[in-house]
Design an enzyme around this catalytic site. Structure first.
Site, PDB file in Angstrom:
ATOM      1  N   CYS A 101       0.842  -1.390   0.127  1.00 30.44           N
ATOM      2  CA  CYS A 101      -0.035  -0.024   0.097  1.00 30.44           C
ATOM      3  C   CYS A 101       0.642   1.209  -0.004  1.00 30.44           C
ATOM      4  CB  CYS A 101      -1.042   0.118   1.223  1.00 30.44           C
ATOM      5  SG  CYS A 101      -1.911   1.501   1.392  1.00 30.44           S
ATOM      6  N   CYS A 194      -6.439  -4.211   6.994  1.00 30.98           N
ATOM      7  CA  CYS A 194      -7.691  -3.598   6.876  1.00 30.98           C
ATOM      8  C   CYS A 194      -8.826  -3.852   5.956  1.00 30.98           C
ATOM      9  CB  CYS A 194      -7.147  -2.000   6.434  1.00 30.98           C
ATOM     10  SG  CYS A 194      -6.722  -1.896   4.690  1.00 30.98           S
TER      11      CYS A 194
END
EC number: 2.8.1.13
Length: 363
Positions: A101, A194
């Site tokens: 990410c 997440c």
């Protein structure tokens, strides 16, 4: 300097944006909407992809007194992080989605867009430092240090990054947030992955990849010890959840030694068979230090460091460890550090492709 502050909705990014504003920069806050359907991601304070996080980020920007926007990057996140995560497990590797990410979203897609819009740099709440020469260093709070997941950044990306929190501990950040009147001062840190709503990684992968039954075998004898419903549900060094039908002759526990997607086989053995002394990696990001170099390497996020001799040849990094490491998994990052009185400096990183026993390190 005109800067874009990435605001996740947590305490770190809020204080980072506030410090950048206090430093006299022209700051604009932006929250990244990463979930195609936020209700399918975490709720409450357990993740970084929630509706609550977006609202918390907006409130923090209002308190600081900076403009605030939400950028929809759900498609890029899904393609570069979620899909990559699934594909890596299917290939028998163990990826780090936070690292991916940072690489593909926060410091590629976001930075590229920010520069195109006329911003000079991107500010984040990462716990890491940049010294006067633009080198990445560990945070002073080593327990919260995030240099490992930032080591994939190129020098060009680091030159446009600002990490205001690297000289502070997490406790100091929370105290400052409270003093500034930021409602996120006591917000818990996010944990786990997440985009996996219930925290069940194995279940998530099973829904994505389906059942794929195969054998669990003994690494020394080749004996079949049990079965599994998908090799993607296992990681190197795993001990629990193996459900072996044949106990070890010596009664000792077994650990996952390797995963072979071609044969859909999980190989297990005693703890000492996890020991490796040579680590090979590709996709090298190296910051100019000539090799071979005596340094320290970290093989997983918040993991131990090992003295090593690191050599870079082309796009291959080889680390010969001074002492054995266990549970080294392909797909994870190896990050090389040079220890100094001013704090450890990141020399470079690469993605682990293979490892070999300790004896090979001294061959």
């Amino acid at each position: 300097m005109r800067v874009l502050a990435a605001m996740s909705g947590g305490v770190d990014s809020a204080v980072a944006a506030a410090r950048a504003h206090d430093a006299g920069h022209d700051v604009t806050g932006v929250h990244l909407a990463l979930a195609r359907n936020p209700q399918t991601y975490r709720t409450g304070a357990r993740g970084c992809c929630t509706l609550e996080d977006s609202r918390d980020a907006r409130r923090a920007a209002d308190v600081i007194g900076i403009p605030f926007y939400v950028w929809d990057m759900a498609d890029q996140f899904h393609a570069n992080v979620v899909d990559d995560f699934v594909a890596e497990y299917a290939a028998g590797r163990t990826p780090n989605p936070c690292l991916r990410c940072n690489e593909k979203i926060k410091f590629e897609a976001v930075l590229d867009r920010a520069v195109a819009l006329g911003f000079d740099a991107v500010v984040t709440g990462h716990h890491a430092r940049l010294d006067g020469e633009g080198r990445l260093r560990r945070s002073v709070d080593e327990g919260k240090d995030q240099s490992y997941v930032l080591a994939v950044l190129t020098q060009g990306q680091l030159d446009r990054a600002v990490f205001p929190l690297g000289d502070s501990t997490k406790a100091q950040v929370r105290e400052e947030a409270a003093a500034r009147g930021l409602a996120v001062a006591d917000k818990p840190d996010s944990h786990d992955i997440c985009f996996i709503a219930d925290g069940d990684t194995k279940g998530f992968l099973q829904r994505q990849l389906g059942d794929a039954p195969g054998d669990i075998v003994d690494g020394r004898t080749g004996e079949r010890l049990g079965s599994h419903n998908g090799a993607y549900g296992y990681t190197i060094g795993q001990r629990k959840g193996l459900d072996l039908r044949v106990p070890a002759a010596d009664g000792r526990p077994r650990y996952v030694l390797s995963i072979t997607p071609v044969t859909n086989t999980v190989t297990v053995g005693p703890r000492e068979d996890l020991e490796v002394g040579v680590v090979t990696a590709s996709k090298v990001i190296w910051h100019g230090t000539s090799t071979p170099v005596e340094c320290e390497v970290q093989l997983r996020a918040h993991g131990e460091v090992y003295p090593a001799t690191v050599t870079v040849e082309g796009d291959t990094l080889t680390a010969r460890l001074a002492s054995p490491a266990r549970g080294v998994a392909a797909g994870q990052a190896i990050v090389a550090y040079q220890r100094s009185d001013e704090g450890d400096v990141v020399l470079g990183s690469a993605t682990i492709t293979a490892s070999a026993p300790l004896l090979a390190a001294h061959a």
